[in-house]
Design an enzyme around this catalytic site. Structure first.
Site, PDB file in Angstrom:
ATOM      1  N   LYS A  15     -22.364  33.954 -32.474  1.00 55.25           N
ATOM      2  CA  LYS A  15     -22.372  35.420 -32.583  1.00 55.25           C
ATOM      3  C   LYS A  15     -21.061  35.913 -33.214  1.00 55.25           C
ATOM      4  O   LYS A  15     -20.051  35.189 -33.212  1.00 55.25           O
ATOM      5  CB  LYS A  15     -22.564  36.090 -31.223  1.00 55.25           C
ATOM      6  CG  LYS A  15     -21.511  35.767 -30.146  1.00 55.25           C
ATOM      7  CD  LYS A  15     -20.348  36.720 -30.103  1.00 55.25           C
ATOM      8  CE  LYS A  15     -19.262  36.284 -29.129  1.00 55.25           C
ATOM      9  NZ  LYS A  15     -17.930  36.699 -29.449  1.00 55.25           N
ATOM     10  N   ASP A 142     -20.163  36.389 -21.858  1.00 57.94           N
ATOM     11  CA  ASP A 142     -20.985  36.488 -23.072  1.00 57.94           C
ATOM     12  C   ASP A 142     -22.327  35.776 -22.932  1.00 57.94           C
ATOM     13  O   ASP A 142     -23.173  35.882 -23.821  1.00 57.94           O
ATOM     14  CB  ASP A 142     -20.254  35.847 -24.266  1.00 57.94           C
ATOM     15  CG  ASP A 142     -19.049  36.657 -24.712  1.00 57.94           C
ATOM     16  OD1 ASP A 142     -18.852  37.767 -24.186  1.00 57.94           O
ATOM     17  OD2 ASP A 142     -18.319  36.178 -25.595  1.00 57.94           O
TER      18      ASP A 142
HETATM   19  O1  C5P Z   1     -16.248  35.310 -18.858  1.00 60.01           O
HETATM   20  P1  C5P Z   1     -15.497  34.189 -19.503  1.00 60.01           P
HETATM   21  O2  C5P Z   1     -15.423  32.969 -18.632  1.00 60.01           O
HETATM   22  O3  C5P Z   1     -15.981  33.858 -20.873  1.00 60.01           O
HETATM   23  O4  C5P Z   1     -14.005  34.728 -19.682  1.00 60.01           O
HETATM   24  C1  C5P Z   1     -12.900  33.898 -19.956  1.00 60.01           C
HETATM   25  C2  C5P Z   1     -11.647  34.681 -19.654  1.00 60.01           C
HETATM   26  O5  C5P Z   1     -11.501  35.787 -20.562  1.00 60.01           O
HETATM   27  C3  C5P Z   1     -11.636  35.332 -18.278  1.00 60.01           C
HETATM   28  O6  C5P Z   1     -11.109  34.458 -17.309  1.00 60.01           O
HETATM   29  C4  C5P Z   1     -10.735  36.534 -18.472  1.00 60.01           C
HETATM   30  O7  C5P Z   1      -9.385  36.139 -18.453  1.00 60.01           O
HETATM   31  C5  C5P Z   1     -11.033  36.951 -19.909  1.00 60.01           C
HETATM   32  N1  C5P Z   1     -12.037  38.036 -20.000  1.00 60.01           N
HETATM   33  C6  C5P Z   1     -11.669  39.323 -19.615  1.00 60.01           C
HETATM   34  N2  C5P Z   1     -12.600  40.335 -19.704  1.00 60.01           N
HETATM   35  C7  C5P Z   1     -13.831  40.101 -20.197  1.00 60.01           C
HETATM   36  C8  C5P Z   1     -14.213  38.810 -20.610  1.00 60.01           C
HETATM   37  C9  C5P Z   1     -13.285  37.785 -20.485  1.00 60.01           C
HETATM   38  O8  C5P Z   1     -10.543  39.568 -19.178  1.00 60.01           O
HETATM   39  N3  C5P Z   1     -14.684  41.128 -20.305  1.00 60.01           N
END
Ligand code: C5P
Length: 296
Positions: A15, A142
């Site tokens: 994406k 995501d």
């Molecule tokens: O959700 P995901 O595991 O992909 O996110 C990885 C890191 O990115 C999270 O631990 C956080 O630090 C950051 N993040 C965030 N806000 C979001 C998505 C991700 O702070 N909306």
């Protein structure tokens, strides 16, 4: 009733974000977002095969530097096993990886969603797409987007989705810099960069441009807050300049980086741009790409 298949082959798509605005930091450490996700034709190829109950989760074809214990494919399998005890048995997963890691293209999240979709079919778990979206948010912010793909507005931490229909084919040139960026680190650096400038084109304008106004208007509306962080990096500046020189309508960062996309006027312009870019920049890898599911 037909028995479920033993094998399943699925594509796990990448994406980009046409729009990515990071709002406030939440109590749980995540950030609230306003974003527009767009599924691309670029994909990893997956083959899934059912295994006996004690067959575990056998991963084949993944790059050696992805720790199998934290691979999101395994985590998706573990999540379904835990939620539906006795229903989901072993799985063998073979992948042909094409989406670069740490590129902001959502490869890991997409692979997790693809695994949930595959297990749901192979083991007749019976989850609806809505239920899979809710469950998949436990694997990453995501991941829910990739259950349905297409084009969608994302809010909350990215998991609250509103589909956008009738997006025509747009053509992008993707440039993968040699080094990836971890999502968590990118959010950390964004915090240090201080308050973000307001006043760039808003979400509504991007949504309007996408479906109604064509690539020139879309080029003006694209926005990504993470560009403020990346601007300090020489390789990012060079890639943006090279894409501008190659004639793209707009060069922009994909997700939290580090891939840079160049929006083309149409398919032939995209091919021309990639030829020109080859003469300007010593790129590690660069490909032309169309949105998924669009007529070209
Ligand atoms: O959700 P995901 O595991 O992909 O996110 C990885 C890191 O990115 C999270 O631990 C956080 O630090 C950051 N993040 C965030 N806000 C979001 C998505 C991700 O702070 N909306």
């Amino acid at each position: 009733m037909n028995a479920p298949p033993k094998h399943l082959s699925l594509l796990s798509h990448a994406k980009v974000n046409w729009f990515l605005r990071v709002l406030d930091r939440r109590q749980d450490g995540y950030h609230n977002l306003e974003t527009v996700f767009q599924e691309l034709e670029l994909s990893d190829e997956f083959d899934f095969e059912r295994q006996p109950e004690n067959g575990g989760c056998v991963l084949q074809g993944f790059p050696a530097d992805i720790d199998p214990q934290v691979n999101l494919v395994r985590r998706a399998w573990e999540l379904l096993r835990q939620r539906f005890p006795g229903k989901v048995h072993g799985i063998r997963v073979h992948v042909n990886k094409r989406i670069p890691r740490g590129g902001g293209l959502g490869g890991g999240s997409s692979n997790a969603a693809t695994t949930l979709l595959a297990l749901n079919t192979l083991y007749e778990v019976g989850l609806s797409a809505d239920e899979m979206q809710i469950l998949s948010a436990e694997l990453g912010s995501d991941v829910p987007f990739f259950i349905r793909g297409g084009c969608a507005i994302g809010r909350g931490r990215g998991e609250l989705l509103e589909p956008i229909s009738r997006v025509p084919a747009y053509h992008l040139l993707l440039v993968f810099p040699p080094h990836g960026v971890s999502t968590g680190e990118a959010y950390g650096r964004l915090g240090q960069a201080g308050p973000r400038a307001a006043g760039s084109a808003g979400l509504t304008e991007v949504v309007h441009a996408l479906s109604m106004a064509g690539p020139s208007r879309l080029a003006k509306a694209i926005h990504n807050d993470f560009e403020a962080v990346m601007r300090a990096e020489l390789s990012f500046q060079q890639t943006i300049s090279a894409l501008d020189e190659a004639g793209c309508l707009r060069a922009f960062l994909c997700g939290s980086g580090s891939t840079v996309a160049g929006l083309a006027k149409d398919k032939s312009h995209c091919v021309e741009m990639s030829e020109r870019l080859g003469n300007i920049l010593d790129v590690a890898q660069c490909i032309t790409c169309t949105l998924a599911g669009c007529a070209t």
